[in-house]
Design a protein around this motif. Structure first.
Motif, short mmCIF file in Angstrom:
data_model
loop_
_atom_site.label_atom_id
_atom_site.label_comp_id
_atom_site.label_asym_id
_atom_site.label_seq_id
_atom_site.Cartn_x
_atom_site.Cartn_y
_atom_site.Cartn_z
N GLY A 1 0.78 -1.22 0.00
CA GLY A 1 0.00 0.00 0.00
C GLY A 1 0.82 1.28 0.00
O GLY A 1 0.26 2.37 0.18
N LYS A 2 2.11 1.17 -0.21
CA LYS A 2 2.99 2.34 -0.22
C LYS A 2 3.18 2.84 -1.65
O LYS A 2 2.70 2.23 -2.60
CB LYS A 2 4.33 2.00 0.42
N THR A 3 3.88 3.96 -1.78
CA THR A 3 4.21 4.49 -3.09
C THR A 3 5.70 4.79 -3.17
O THR A 3 6.37 4.96 -2.15
CB THR A 3 3.43 5.81 -3.39
N VAL A 4 6.22 4.84 -4.40
CA VAL A 4 7.62 5.19 -4.60
C VAL A 4 7.80 6.66 -4.25
O VAL A 4 7.01 7.51 -4.66
CB VAL A 4 8.05 4.94 -6.07
N LYS A 5 8.82 6.97 -3.47
CA LYS A 5 9.07 8.34 -3.04
C LYS A 5 9.33 9.25 -4.23
O LYS A 5 10.01 8.87 -5.19
CB LYS A 5 10.26 8.39 -2.08
N GLN A 6 8.83 10.46 -4.13
CA GLN A 6 9.00 11.43 -5.21
C GLN A 6 10.45 11.95 -5.24
O GLN A 6 11.05 12.24 -4.21
CB GLN A 6 8.06 12.62 -4.99
N GLY A 7 10.99 12.04 -6.47
CA GLY A 7 12.24 12.74 -6.69
C GLY A 7 13.50 12.08 -6.19
O GLY A 7 14.56 12.72 -6.16
N LEU A 8 13.44 10.79 -5.84
CA LEU A 8 14.64 10.12 -5.34
C LEU A 8 15.34 9.28 -6.40
O LEU A 8 16.55 9.09 -6.34
CB LEU A 8 14.29 9.21 -4.14
N VAL A 9 14.57 8.76 -7.34
CA VAL A 9 15.12 7.90 -8.39
C VAL A 9 14.85 8.56 -9.74
O VAL A 9 13.70 8.68 -10.17
CB VAL A 9 14.52 6.48 -8.34
N LEU A 10 15.93 9.02 -10.38
CA LEU A 10 15.82 9.78 -11.62
C LEU A 10 16.40 8.99 -12.78
O LEU A 10 17.45 8.35 -12.63
CB LEU A 10 16.59 11.11 -11.50
N ARG A 11 15.76 9.04 -13.94
CA ARG A 11 16.22 8.36 -15.14
C ARG A 11 16.26 9.35 -16.29
O ARG A 11 15.28 10.08 -16.51
CB ARG A 11 15.35 7.15 -15.49
N THR A 12 17.36 9.39 -17.03
CA THR A 12 17.51 10.39 -18.09
C THR A 12 18.34 9.84 -19.24
O THR A 12 18.86 8.73 -19.18
CB THR A 12 18.24 11.65 -17.55
N GLY A 13 18.47 10.69 -20.28
CA GLY A 13 19.47 10.47 -21.30
C GLY A 13 20.80 11.03 -20.81
O GLY A 13 20.93 11.47 -19.66
N GLU A 14 21.81 11.01 -21.68
CA GLU A 14 23.14 11.49 -21.29
C GLU A 14 23.07 12.94 -20.82
O GLU A 14 22.21 13.73 -21.23
CB GLU A 14 24.12 11.36 -22.45
N LEU A 15 24.01 13.32 -19.96
CA LEU A 15 24.00 14.64 -19.33
C LEU A 15 24.97 15.62 -19.97
O LEU A 15 25.15 16.73 -19.47
CB LEU A 15 24.36 14.49 -17.84
N ALA A 16 25.59 15.24 -21.09
CA ALA A 16 26.64 16.07 -21.69
C ALA A 16 26.17 17.48 -22.02
O ALA A 16 26.96 18.43 -21.96
CB ALA A 16 27.18 15.39 -22.95
N LYS A 17 24.89 17.64 -22.37
CA LYS A 17 24.37 18.97 -22.74
C LYS A 17 23.53 19.60 -21.63
O LYS A 17 22.79 20.55 -21.87
CB LYS A 17 23.56 18.86 -24.03
N ALA A 18 23.67 19.10 -20.42
CA ALA A 18 22.95 19.68 -19.29
C ALA A 18 23.38 21.14 -19.12
O ALA A 18 24.57 21.46 -19.17
CB ALA A 18 23.23 18.89 -18.02
N THR A 19 22.42 22.01 -18.94
CA THR A 19 22.72 23.42 -18.75
C THR A 19 23.12 23.68 -17.29
O THR A 19 22.92 22.83 -16.41
CB THR A 19 21.51 24.29 -19.10
N ASP A 20 23.63 24.88 -17.04
CA ASP A 20 23.94 25.25 -15.66
C ASP A 20 22.68 25.19 -14.80
O ASP A 20 22.73 24.78 -13.63
CB ASP A 20 24.53 26.67 -15.61
N ALA A 21 21.55 25.60 -15.39
CA ALA A 21 20.28 25.55 -14.66
C ALA A 21 19.88 24.11 -14.34
O ALA A 21 19.34 23.83 -13.26
CB ALA A 21 19.18 26.25 -15.47
N ASP A 22 20.15 23.20 -15.28
CA ASP A 22 19.85 21.78 -15.05
C ASP A 22 20.67 21.25 -13.87
O ASP A 22 20.14 20.56 -12.99
CB ASP A 22 20.19 20.95 -16.29
N ILE A 23 21.94 21.55 -13.88
CA ILE A 23 22.83 21.06 -12.82
C ILE A 23 22.42 21.64 -11.47
O ILE A 23 22.39 20.92 -10.45
CB ILE A 23 24.30 21.40 -13.16
#
Length: 304
Positions: free
Chosen positions: A62-84
């Protein structure tokens, strides 16, 4: 699409409607299906493709996965300063797990982020690496042509592409390491994992994690398929480019499966695990060596 209701179906529908009026709508509300949407899962990074989180999904007990703890993305090479900044301040990022091969990492390395541990966890054996290299080696101009050639040659087995990762020693060792990182993650800090486009290797890792959390298989598949929503513009563009090279409708459809994700291939992977390990959970404990106690620890860390 129109749905016909048989005589029996009409009778059952009447019973359900009467029951809901007698006992109240709350009885039916508990059975309401969780809606998986891009809006709920997106983490809204500017320079990173297919970026989302796994929080909010109904899980074990009856629980849920916690928000914002497990992140999945594509490569981070073009991450902006705001993203970081967002990853550090909003998500308190602690660990990045990179499933890409070293030669790919060398071409597009993740940015170094102060206070964040970066872990390289390859999951492909030499044969798969070579096949992948033949595709990624093409430059942007030749990329569509390369994909069309691969599809029409029949040399790339889309149906079993995920099975061919998880049934290898490299795949088992890599995803076992992924679970070690989940277990060792610092409390209150997010873990982010990715490959090049955040879809195939990252998709497998997400299916494994959500299965360990006790999330329903239908929701897991729907989360996996969200890649096709997040990458919809790219899929559409590549299909239009493909049509300039071939009038083969099947090839155009397969391009979508290669740029996005083929759900049938993930269903085949789950079927493989069911047949060989009893379930995806059985693969996690049997092939990856994650113990029942560690599963319980993971659930205490990532569920609420």
């Amino acid at each position: 699409m129109k749905h016909r209701i048989s005589g029996i179906g009409k009778g059952l529908l009447s019973i359900v409607l009467v029951s809901s009026m007698v006992f109240g709508a709350s009885a039916l509300a508990t059975e309401a299906k969780y809606e998986v949407t891009a809006e709920k899962q997106s983490i809204g990074l500017e320079g990173v493709e297919n970026c989302r989180q796994l929080g909010g999904y109904p899980a074990a007990d009856g629980k849920t996965v916690k928000q914002g703890l497990v992140l999945r993305t594509g490569e981070l090479a073009k991450a902006t300063d705001a993203d970081i900044l967002k990853l550090k301040e909003t998500y308190h990022l602690g660990v990045i797990v990179d499933f890409r091969e070293q030669d790919v990492i060398d071409m597009a390395p993740d940015p170094a982020i102060d206070g964040v541990k970066a872990i390289h966890v390859p999951v492909m054996d030499e044969e798969l690496k070579e096949k992948s290299k033949n595709i990624t080696a093409a430059n942007n101009e030749d990329y569509v042509k390369t994909l069309v050639g691969v599809i029409e040659s029949g040399s790339y087995n889309l149906e079993n592409m995920y099975v061919n990762i998880v049934n290898t020693d490299a795949g088992k060792a890599g995803f076992a390491k992924f679970f070690r990182e989940l277990l060792e993650n610092e409390e209150g800090r997010a873990i982010l994992y990715h490959c090049s486009y955040g879809k195939d290797r990252t998709g497998i890792a997400s299916v494994l994690f959500l299965s360990a959390m006790g999330v329903d298989e239908e929701i897991i598949i729907e989360d996996f398929a969200l890649t096709n929503t997040f990458l919809a513009k790219k899929i559409g563009y590549m299909q239009e480019e493909c049509k300039k090279l071939t009038d083969n409708a099947e090839t155009v459809e397969r391009i979508a499966d290669m740029i996005g994700v083929p759900v049938y291939a993930m269903e085949n992977m789950i079927r493989y695990m069911n047949e060989n390990y009893g379930s995806v959970y059985g693969y996690i404990t049997g092939a990856l060596g994650v113990t029942e106690a560690e599963i319980a620890q993971l659930r205490s860390m990532y569920l609420e």
